[in-house]
Design a protein around this motif. Sequence first.
Motif, PDB file in Angstrom:
ATOM      1  N   SER A 172      20.644  24.436  -5.577  1.00  0.00           N
ATOM      2  CA  SER A 172      21.368  25.659  -5.201  1.00  0.00           C
ATOM      3  C   SER A 172      21.452  25.728  -3.671  1.00  0.00           C
ATOM      4  O   SER A 172      21.082  24.784  -2.976  1.00  0.00           O
ATOM      5  N   ARG A 173      21.924  26.863  -3.154  1.00  0.00           N
ATOM      6  CA  ARG A 173      22.091  27.028  -1.719  1.00  0.00           C
ATOM      7  C   ARG A 173      20.951  27.811  -1.083  1.00  0.00           C
ATOM      8  O   ARG A 173      21.101  28.387  -0.009  1.00  0.00           O
ATOM      9  N   ASP A 193      25.315  34.726  -7.584  1.00  0.00           N
ATOM     10  CA  ASP A 193      24.415  35.847  -7.320  1.00  0.00           C
ATOM     11  C   ASP A 193      24.810  37.081  -8.134  1.00  0.00           C
ATOM     12  O   ASP A 193      23.947  37.862  -8.560  1.00  0.00           O
ATOM     13  N   CYS A 242      17.504  21.804  -2.388  1.00  0.00           N
ATOM     14  CA  CYS A 242      17.896  23.034  -1.706  1.00  0.00           C
ATOM     15  C   CYS A 242      17.673  22.830  -0.202  1.00  0.00           C
ATOM     16  O   CYS A 242      17.063  21.852   0.221  1.00  0.00           O
ATOM     17  N   THR A 275      22.585  31.682  -3.887  1.00  0.00           N
ATOM     18  CA  THR A 275      22.161  31.736  -2.486  1.00  0.00           C
ATOM     19  C   THR A 275      20.833  32.468  -2.364  1.00  0.00           C
ATOM     20  O   THR A 275      20.214  32.855  -3.367  1.00  0.00           O
ATOM     21  N   ASP A 276      20.435  32.732  -1.126  1.00  0.00           N
ATOM     22  CA  ASP A 276      19.192  33.470  -0.878  1.00  0.00           C
ATOM     23  C   ASP A 276      19.219  34.858  -1.519  1.00  0.00           C
ATOM     24  O   ASP A 276      18.166  35.431  -1.825  1.00  0.00           O
ATOM     25  N   THR A 323      17.816  28.694   1.075  1.00  0.00           N
ATOM     26  CA  THR A 323      17.358  28.183   2.372  1.00  0.00           C
ATOM     27  C   THR A 323      15.956  28.694   2.677  1.00  0.00           C
ATOM     28  O   THR A 323      15.400  29.536   1.951  1.00  0.00           O
ATOM     29  N   HIS A 353      26.066  27.616  -6.832  1.00  0.00           N
ATOM     30  CA  HIS A 353      26.588  28.701  -5.999  1.00  0.00           C
ATOM     31  C   HIS A 353      25.541  29.767  -5.679  1.00  0.00           C
ATOM     32  O   HIS A 353      25.830  30.713  -4.946  1.00  0.00           O
TER      33      HIS A 353
END
Length: 576
Positions: A528-529, A483, A552, A507-508, A531, A505
């Motif tokens: 990726s992470r 990020d 994801c 994220t949102d 959500t 790695h």
Amino acid sequence: MGGACSRKRELLDGDDLHRSGRYSKSGSSKWLLLTLPRCNTNVSVREQGKCPSLMDLCVAKVREDIKKHSSFSMLPRDISQLIFNELVASHSLNDGSLEAFRDCALQDMRVGEYPAVKDGWMDIVSSQGESLLSLDISCSDVTDTGLSLLKKCPSIQSLKCNYCDQISDNGLGHLSGLSNLTSLSFKKSNCITADGMRAFTNLVNLVNLDLERCLKINGGLVHIKDLKKLESLNIRYCNCITDADIESISGLTNLKELQVSCCKVTDAGITHLKGLSKIAHLDLEGCPLTSACLKVISGFALLVFLNLSRCGVSDDGSKSFSALQKLKVLNLGFNNISDVCLVHLKDLFNLESLNFDSCRISDEGLLNLKGLLQLKSLELSDTGVGNNGLNHLSGLSNLESLNLSFTSVTDGGLRKLSGLTSIKSLNLDSRQITDSGLAAITSLTGLTHLDLFGARISDFGTNCLKYFKNLQSLELCGGSITDAGVKNIKDLKSLTQLNLSQNSHLTDKTLELISGLTGLTSLNVSNSRITNAGLQHLKPLKNLQSLTLESCKVSANEMKKLQLSSLPNLLSVRPE
């Protein structure tokens, strides 16, 4: 879709003023005044930052109030045309609003790929009569019955019926009387056979014919052998086409463009083209040819475009290229050629595009390109080119596109590109490229496309992206971006395509950071992470057409909700 009028004329042309006796200047002026909005800040303006014209305002108001208008036949043709175009462009045309254009004498009706086009629409189309010059009904459900109505439009010059699965040989028969046709396109129309092509015999004014992916036309080209005005023929991906078919068109001496990609044409078939001295564009990609065909091709002195990709061409006979002095585009990708071939290209000073993808080209071979100063595009992917070869490119000041993916070029070699400031597109898909390589090209501030798929770029390296303010497309896949690195992307406001897949790695927070890139039309953050909770940050991206979040922690159901509630232009969603 809904293109501009094909013939420009004054809005108050005399013929239009008195057409059918239904129009008077005072009547039309009154109509314009009544429909003109006094103040409407929501009027769509095609060019941002420009004040809308009086006509823009009128047309926008009509679009908003379309249900109030039952007919536009009393208007001058050009005004009706503008309204029609606007409804198509804004996806506001439907069965009801279409009826208002009956007997409007429109010249252009381009509804290709527009939903719900069917035989019922053809009744309105045919009501335009002799005025209709151009029609595009590609991807529609129009059948032979609907096509038969075009007999009422004898002046039509351009007709596109691409991907129309409901049209058969019988439908083609209805076109035989449209002798004014100059352009006809039936891409991927599998119902059309060689027998149906008999209908083309009478189309004596045909200049352009497109039958790409029509798989049942073997033997049908004999029916166009007398169309002496034909200049362009596209039969790409018609794998039924053989040497005998090529022989059928050997007398079309006005032919300037011939596309025969992925057909069964061999060297013997190419010999039938000897008399076509006007050929300027020749596409033979994927045909089972050898270097023997080059002897015939070298006789096409006017050749500007030549595609021999995947044809089995080797260095043998490559000296024939030296005769093609007007050549601007040459594609030799995926052939068994080496530096030997490049020797015969060094005097083709008009070359603007060269493709050597997956060929046996080395650093020494690039020496022959030093004098090709008009070169704008160079494809060297998966070749033996390394750092030393880039020395020979340093003087190509007009180079705009360069592909060095899967080569042995390293960070040190990229420094040799620093003077090529005209480059707009650069592909560096290679594990050997790191942050240092990205720093070495920061002088290329004109870049609009940068592909670093597979390069080992870290968050620190993304600091270099601030130099590329004009970037429209960026691929940073398979690196180690987090990020923190995405913070250096969020200010690239010109981006329309962004691919950050394989950065596990992310994220949102990444989606939150890029939520201000409202120009994005394509976004990929797969593997990726991300959500479901992060999807809310995508709501401002109203222009998004493609969204990929495979592997994801998002559900297809939540992505569908996002699409329906906030992203009206989203067409492609993964996962579905």
